[in-house]
Design a protein around this motif. Structure first.
Motif, short mmCIF file in Angstrom:
data_model
loop_
_atom_site.label_atom_id
_atom_site.label_comp_id
_atom_site.label_asym_id
_atom_site.label_seq_id
_atom_site.Cartn_x
_atom_site.Cartn_y
_atom_site.Cartn_z
N THR A 25 -1.03 -24.76 9.38
CA THR A 25 -0.07 -24.47 8.31
C THR A 25 -0.64 -24.86 6.96
O THR A 25 0.07 -25.22 6.04
CB THR A 25 1.24 -25.24 8.53
N HIS A 69 1.95 -22.13 16.28
CA HIS A 69 2.28 -22.13 14.85
C HIS A 69 3.70 -22.62 14.60
O HIS A 69 4.43 -22.09 13.79
CB HIS A 69 2.08 -20.74 14.25
N ALA A 73 -1.89 -30.49 8.22
CA ALA A 73 -1.57 -29.07 8.10
C ALA A 73 -2.76 -28.20 8.51
O ALA A 73 -2.58 -27.15 9.12
CB ALA A 73 -1.17 -28.76 6.67
N THR A 122 4.20 -26.11 14.33
CA THR A 122 4.18 -27.41 13.65
C THR A 122 4.59 -27.17 12.20
O THR A 122 4.46 -26.07 11.67
CB THR A 122 2.78 -28.04 13.69
N GLY A 123 5.10 -28.21 11.59
CA GLY A 123 5.65 -28.05 10.24
C GLY A 123 7.11 -27.63 10.28
O GLY A 123 7.70 -27.37 9.25
N THR A 124 7.68 -27.54 11.48
CA THR A 124 9.10 -27.22 11.62
C THR A 124 9.74 -28.17 12.63
O THR A 124 9.04 -28.97 13.27
CB THR A 124 9.32 -25.79 12.16
N THR A 173 7.13 -32.58 11.15
CA THR A 173 7.45 -32.02 9.83
C THR A 173 6.75 -32.77 8.71
O THR A 173 6.95 -32.46 7.54
CB THR A 173 8.97 -32.05 9.56
N LYS A 221 5.32 -30.92 5.82
CA LYS A 221 6.18 -29.95 5.15
C LYS A 221 7.44 -30.65 4.63
O LYS A 221 8.45 -30.69 5.30
CB LYS A 221 6.57 -28.84 6.14
#
Lengths: 465, 300, 329
Positions: free
Chosen positions: A114, B157, A109, B159-161, B240, B243
């Motif tokens: 993030t 921005h 992250a 990443t994480g999705t 992901t 997250k």
């Protein structure tokens, strides 16, 4: 090989990935253009903004995210309780906690931009990497500005939460390791006291072991097979006083005879059982963090584990009649008895935190507020990391003799931890595969094997420079 | 027509009789071969289906029993299937997976059909080159490009999705282009020319004439795209991973046993939940599946 | 005919009608060109942004120490030197991947071919059997792997229990460094339905007259397979084999999920047990996404790319080979 004490779960809150359609769409149109312009530099942009207002408080309502690795129901409830106290003290800061996050995810992250505002880890070995690379922000300025009294934190704990003069994390409780033993099985085998030396441990283990008619293991006196629950090299080698790194930070496993001695002891016991039988037994053990834990069901008579197991046994309503003791030590190192391995849990502010000022408030509260530290440690059965909290009457656990063992181990001056390294303790992760090969008899020459590990660790260290 | 009951007339004529004995013998052999082949097929069927049966049986065992080697559940604990949803955010994973797979399918179809049509039906100098490039893309391990792509998406921005996995599909998926092109080549040019003579533009030819004819191929490609996304682990793991709110079923299932302090019974119940939709859809769209698979290998 | 013969067959189509140069025709050709570009545009963007650009970046990054925290700088061949002389796990990963390509892939091809031949000969229930054989291929790889680790669990799994009933002492499967790859191979065989369906279609495409003619010539079944079946289906088999080899090259999900599930820990050492399931792709993932040695991971990616290209090019060259054969027929 890191066998984390807390396996991880996921926050039970449904979030639709599609919820930010509009913004994503714009990004999607811009994607190719920006990507071509951005020729592969690091992600996350430039350095995060400095934590501003350390003096005057900006009380604009703010919501911060906090990732931690705790996952059992009673642990998550305890986190929520301490966060409620924080919210009471700082009503303008709302904390959104995400449980069960691992170090890998935190690292990812931070790279992906993030990162949460506050993150914690069970492995102090990460501190080196986080401080050296700047993945976690230096807290020194805030500590100075808020006049935090660092002397209330034991010296050893202070040292494992900083690296190379940079304090990028604070200690948030600690885990100490010792021996759990099943009193009923001890009595049945005619053993009166927990073992104090590794030879005694091996003897008792053999006495306590029961085989099935087909030769497979029914009850293991002790599981010497590395990679089983908390039976990992770093918890074992402490009994020989092993030092992982030389003072200059290079790998030490071949030069320190403790490693060869510990692995030889371990292999002898493995061979007594038979590696294949142990592997089979391990495959049949219930999940470590569940009520089917083989110690809690009485299938393993002795095991290395952390102090949190006392709370788990209570919460699982297991009827195991058990006792705790410091880990036995090498026969020729009796002076080490009473000490053990301590694993520091650390907490800090990752690079990319959006509300570093509020984040610092949370870090400071969780790690230095006596009531917060003591009551939280009490609830999850961990060792508090400030002197005031250790002596606090709120720490009712201290009256539990099984838990008191671990407090004593924690206070023992010979108690040690795995040292920080600039690559985040890669020497430990890389040792796992070696230990596994060793116990399966794939390493013919231990001395040469360990020398090889040293060479590899040193080469890997250079890669991250 | 094997001579199971030879008549007297057969026996009277020597030549015919000899012939018949041979036929009878080969008939018996044929019966034996028939039995052997079908026995072998039945054995194989047991091997192929057996694991699924054991998965189902384990999924309804109690915690304690799933740690033993008993094969048959002593007590059928159907509540495991609800426990899967309460012990882990399985519902969220399913929802994420459906959204992800749905978007991928849509994007893939919309972007791949025109490309495949151009490759199959237009004549231009670079066509062979483009097709070779499509094959290369199809064969290219995703790992080769993953690092720069990850860096790129991190800068955006995203990443994480799941968006880094969906957006590229909107620009043509090599495998789908390949498959659709293979199918399009089977449509006789005459149909299209007839439409062109009627004054249809190329876009209208595609929409009015080709698309309806392509239905089976589109169903197959759509199903493949959907289930590739449903089954994908590598992509969602990378994008992901940090997250958990955005995890797909594959990512959640991979660490299901180690992460949720559960035993084999719940793990197998979760496995059944991951397998069920694919298998159910297969029974409804079996023809499209098999035709699609066949298309990848042989037909042109 | 083999899929790939289409590549070149298409190429050999004569170009359009002879060019005429009246202005109307020229305008029409311009419109045609624009139309082609329009139809191809999604792919052109995709190719540039999601293939060409990252490919160039992979090569560039492989010469840097990128870690996505500090700005990367050029380190020359250091990553490649580390790969070839210092990485403690890389050779094991290469050996394991090689094993998969050399043992698992042939096993899969032979098994799928065998099953397809049995199915092709069935007179009763062929459709049902085909469905049953294909079914496991649909199981999501993660789910199938988790299930297999459970079924092959040496302590509680049904496989060893059943083996025990017939007097065989079952191995440790996913918990043994020796048996973990064979266990993964069994998992692959179980899911080889796709390949089986492709082979089955190819087998059914072999003209029946060829068999009849061969039978009249007094050949035995083995000869018929050698001289009739094999030549007809070999393009399909080759295509399937190369695809399987490339799949083995990037083998990741099953290996990773199997070690995690068998070890029972999400932080299982990569390649558990004993590094026996550590594959090249997994090593790349570990380097890139757990250690964040992005530069080094790119160096591994460059090597992977080179090897994958060798196989792809070999496939395409063979494909044009088939084409000439076809042309002479």
């Amino acid at each position: 090989m890191f066998i984390h004490r807390h396996s991880f779960t996921v926050r039970h809150s449904p979030v639709v990935p599609a919820r930010a359609h509009g913004r994503r769409l714009a990004a999607f149109v811009l994607a190719p253009i920006l990507a071509l312009a951005a020729a592969g530099c690091s992600a996350g942009g430039s350095n995060s903004p400095a934590k501003a207002d350390v003096g005057a408080d900006d009380t604009t309502p703010v919501t911060i995210t906090f990732w931690h690795g705790l996952s059992s129901a009673h642990e998550v409830a305890a986190v929520n309780a301490v966060l409620a106290k924080f919210h009471q003290k700082y009503p303008y800061i709302t904390v959104q906690a995400v449980s069960g996050q691992t170090d890998d995810k935190v690292n990812q992250a931070i790279r992906g931009g993030t990162a949460p505002d506050v993150a914690s880890s069970f492995n102090a070995a990460n501190v080196g990497g986080w401080c050296a690379s700047g993945a976690f922000q230096d807290l020194s300025a805030d500590i100075a500005a808020d006049h935090v009294d660092m002397s209330q934190i034991p010296q050893a704990v202070q040292s494992y939460t900083a690296f190379d003069g940079k304090r990028c994390t604070m200690p948030w409780l600690a885990d100490t390791f010792g021996l759990y033993y099943n009193k009923k099985l001890f009595a049945a085998a005619g053993i009166t006291a927990p073992p104090k030396t590794m030879t005694e441990l091996a003897q008792d283990a053999k006495k306590l072991t029961v085989f099935n008619p087909d030769g497979s293991i029914k009850t293991a006196g002790f599981m010497p097979y590395l990679g089983t629950y908390q039976m990992v090299t770093e918890h074992l080698v402490t009994s020989w006083g092993g030092k992982w790194l030389k003072p200059d930070g290079t790998s030490n496993v071949a030069s320190d005879p403790a490693f060869a001695a510990a692995l030889t002891w371990q292999k002898n016991l493995v061979d007594w059982f038979g590696a294949g039988k142990l592997a089979k037994f391990k495959a049949g053990m219930g999940d470590e963090m569940s009520a089917q834990n083989a110690f809690e069901t009485g299938n393993v008579a002795m095991m290395v584990d952390g102090e949190w197991r006392t709370a788990f046994i209570k919460n699982d309503k297991s009827d195991v009649d058990y006792g705790t003791a410091p880990m036995p030590v090498a026969d020729d190192k009796p002076e080490l008895y009473g000490s053990g391995y301590v694993g520091g849990n650390v907490i800090g502010i990752p690079k990319g935190s959006k509300h570093p000022a509020a984040a610092w408030k949370l870090v400071k509260f969780l790690t230095t507020d006596t009531d917060a530290v003591a009551s939280f440690a009490d609830a999850i059965g961990n060792v508090p990391t400030t002197i005031a909290a250790l002596d606090s009457p709120a720490l009712t656990l201290a009256q539990d003799p099984d838990f008191a063992t671990f407090l004593e181990v924690f206070k023992n001056p010979a108690t040690s931890t795995t040292p920080a390294s600039p690559d985040g303790g890669a020497y430990l992760t890389d040792f796992g595969p070696f230990a596994e090969k060793w116990q399966n008899g794939q390493v013919p020459d231990l001395k040469a094997g360990l020398a090889g590990v040293d060479k590899q660790n040193d080469a890997a260290l250079k890669l991250s420079q | 027509m094997t001579a199971l009951a030879p008549t007297a007339r057969d026996r009277s004529a020597r030549g015919v009789s000899a012939h018949n004995v041979a036929r009878r013998r080969s008939g018996r052999r044929r019966t034996l071969i028939w039995i052997a082949e079908h026995a072998l097929a039945c054995g194989l069927a047991v091997a192929f289906v057996g694991p699924i049966v054991f998965i189902l049986l384990t999924s309804v065992m109690t915690d304690q029993q799933s740690l033993t080697s008993n094969l048959w559940p002593a007590h059928w604990q159907w509540s495991n299937y609800t426990a899967v949803f309460s012990k882990a955010p399985t519902g969220t994973w399913i929802k994420n997976t459906v959204v992800y797979a749905g978007l991928v399918t849509m994007c893939t179809l919309v972007s791949s059909v025109p490309v495949a049509y151009a490759l199959a039906r237009f004549r231009f100098r670079a066509r062979n080159g483009v097709f070779l490039a499509v094959i290369m893309m199809m064969m290219l391990p995703p790992q080769v490009l993953v690092i720069p792509m990850y860096i790129m998406w991190a800068r955006l921005h995203l990443t994480g999705t799941i968006w880094p996995l969906v957006i590229p599909c909107a620009f043509g998926d090599a495998f789908s282009i390949f498959l659709l092109r293979q199918f399009l080549l089977t449509i006789p040019e005459d149909y299209l020319n007839a439409a062109r003579i009627d004054g249809c533009s190329e876009v209208r030819v595609l929409l009015r004439v080709v698309l309806p004819m392509m239905r089976p191929a589109i169903v197959a490609v759509g199903l493949f795209a959907f289930f590739n996304a449903w089954n994908d682990y590598y992509g969602p793991l990378i994008y992901t991973g940090e997250k958990p709110d955005h995890w797909t079923l594959a990512v959640g299932l991979a660490s299901f046993k180690s992460a949720h302090a559960v035993q084999w019974n719940l793990t197998m119940a979760a496995t059944v939940i991951a397998m069920a939709p694919v298998i159910i859809v297969f029974f409804f769209a079996q023809k499209a599946f098999i035709e699609g698979v066949t298309l990848t290998g042989v037909k042109g | 005919m083999g899929t790939l013969s289409l590549v070149t067959r298409a190429a050999r189509r004569p170009p359009g009608p002879d060019p005429q140069t009246s202005p109307a025709v020229r305008a029409k050709r311009r419109r045609t060109r624009i139309r082609i570009l329009l139809f191809l545009s999604p792919w052109i963007v995709g190719f540039t942004v999601f293939l060409a650009y990252p490919l160039v970046m992979t090569v560039w990054l492989s010469f840097t120490n990128s870690d996505m925290i500090s700005s990367p700088h050029f380190v020359g061949l250091r990553n490649y030197r580390y790969m070839f002389s210092d990485d403690p796990q890389i050779w094991q990963a290469v050996r394991n991947t090689g094993w998969l390509m050399a043992v698992m892939v042939p096993a899969q091809v032979l098994f799928a071919l065998g099953v397809a031949m049995v199915t092709a000969r069935l007179k009763a229930g062929a459709g049902l059997f085909r469905t049953l054989f294909y079914l496991p291929a649909l199981a999501p790889p993660v789910a199938a792997t988790v299930a297999f680790v459970c079924l092959f669990n040496p302590s509680s799994g049904p496989v060893n229990k059943i083996l025990g009933l017939i007097g065989v002492h079952g191995p440790l499967w996913f918990d043994s460094p020796v048996w973990s790859k064979p266990a993964l191979t069994l998992l692959t065989l179980w899911g080889s339905g796709t390949m089986m369906v492709i082979f089955l279609a190819a087998l059914l495409d072999v003209p029946a007259e060829l068999y009849e003619a061969a039978e009249l010539d007094g050949t035995n079944p083995l000869q018929r397979f050698r001289y009739v079946t094999l030549p007809t289906i070999s393009p399909v088999v080759l295509f399937a084999t190369v695809t399987a080899v490339i799949a083995a090259l990037q083998y990741f999900t099953q290996a990773m999920v199997a070690s995690q599930t068998a070890d029972g820990s999400i932080q299982a050492p990569p390649g558990y047990p004993g590094g026996s399931t550590l594959t090249f792709s997994q090593q790349l993932y570990t380097a890139g996404f757990t250690q964040f040695h992005m530069g080094y991971a790119c160096a591994l990616a460059v090597v992977l790319f080179a090897v994958a290209m060798v196989f792809t090019v070999a496939l395409l060259r063979r494909a044009s080979g088939f084409n000439t054969e076809e042309a002479t027929q």
